[in-house]
Design an enzyme around this catalytic site. Structure first.
Site, short mmCIF file in Angstrom:
data_model
loop_
_atom_site.label_atom_id
_atom_site.label_comp_id
_atom_site.label_asym_id
_atom_site.label_seq_id
_atom_site.Cartn_x
_atom_site.Cartn_y
_atom_site.Cartn_z
CB CYS A 1 41.95 104.51 0.68
SG CYS A 1 41.79 102.91 -0.11
CG ASP A 2 43.07 108.27 0.14
OD1 ASP A 2 43.70 107.81 1.11
OD2 ASP A 2 43.40 108.08 -1.04
CB CYS B 1 40.88 104.41 -2.81
SG CYS B 1 40.19 103.26 -1.59
#
Length: 310
Positions: free
Chosen positions: A139-140, A136
């Site tokens: 997300c990261d 992701c």
């Protein structure tokens, strides 16, 4: 005798728990069933930095626990580690068998079993998930600021996510098994022209190696079959998603990829059955979009129950 509820939610990820919060607050007898502990993909995410209300990063496991605790505070019953061994969704009263020994019923079911990132199934993949290996970018991505990373894939997702990651990383080496990208021509051309991105065509990863975090990608050249170890500071894998709909795809219509179509109120083609979160046909799959789906599904279910009961 079966235990009767007003609403049953299958799946305790963000979508399912958001639905449970809204349903339980509306004084509906609400059951949430999950084969694992609550949280869905969130519970395996190391840190979440883009969920509203948290100025600082929050651990995915902590956010998952908070979702479940809130649902239970309002009276939802959350059953952990329970397998749905049989179900009937097409009748007015939906019936679910749990662990081959218990039956529960409700006039409404919300499907929120989610989707999982497609794995490569190679050495080191599960070991380093959350330890330098991610599925992701939103997300990261920010955690790889200024680093040189590898991306696995060559379709629309891999190309779009790679272009997004250039906001953070210094360099991307994209590993793709074919001789050309399979993404749409426009974005493929943009990637190929990007100064931060290099593409290794006709290559596949064979292992991810390292100590505490991933530090090496072992690839195979598909033309010569020679293997090479490439140093890396991070890996993102974008080779598709797998919706978790196998248990009910014969009762609820799904598209060619296994995702569940719904209307704007999250209703499926089966009366009394709603779908929310990553298993649904949709453009974006984030924690916030899952929570929104769950909210809408629960509100629509309340309206359906009111009409059903006159």
């Amino acid at each position: 005798m079966p235990q009767a509820f007003d609403l049953i939610v299958l799946g305790a990820g963000p979508a399912g728990l958001a639905a449970a919060i809204y349903a339980a607050r509306a004084r509906l007898r609400t059951l949430v069933v999950d084969e694992s502990i609550p949280g869905g993909q969130v519970k395996t995410t190391h840190l979440v930095s883009n969920y509203p209300g948290f100025p600082e990063d929050v651990k995915g496991a902590d956010l998952a626990r908070a979702f479940a605790a809130q649902a239970e505070r309002f009276g939802a019953v959350v059953r952990r580690g329970v397998e749905v061994t049989a179900l009937e969704l097409r009748e007015p009263t939906k019936r679910l068998e749990l662990d081959e020994e218990e039956e529960v019923t409700a006039p409404v079911v919300i499907l929120a079993t989610g989707a999982r990132s497609r794995e490569l199934g190679i050495e080191g993949e599960r070991k380093f998930r959350g330890r330098g290996l991610s599925y992701c970018s939103t997300c990261d991505g920010a955690y790889f600021e200024g680093k040189s990373i590898h991306v696995i894939g060559g379709g629309n997702s891999a190309v779009e996510e790679s272009l997004f990651l250039t906001r953070f990383v210094k360099k991307i080496t994209l590993i793709h098994q074919l001789a050309e990208l399979t993404a749409e021509p426009g974005i493929a051309a943009e990637l190929l022209a990007h100064p931060q991105i290099e593409v290794r065509f006709r290559a596949e990863p064979r292992a991810f190696l390292g100590e505490g975090t991933v530090s090496t990608v072992r690839i195979e050249d598909l033309e010569t079959h020679a293997q090479h170890d490439l140093p890396t500071e991070g890996v993102f894998i974008f080779v598709g998603m797998v919706p978790q709909t196998a248990a009910f795809k014969d009762q609820v219509p799904v598209d060619r990829w296994g995702y569940v179509p719904t209307d704007d109120e999250m209703a499926t083609a089966v009366p009394g059955v709603y779908a929310a979160g990553d298993l649904r046909v949709k453009s974006y799959r984030q924690i916030t979009t899952a929570v929104a789906d769950g909210t809408i599904a629960a509100l629509a279910a309340q309206k359906y129950l009111k009409q059903l009961r006159g």
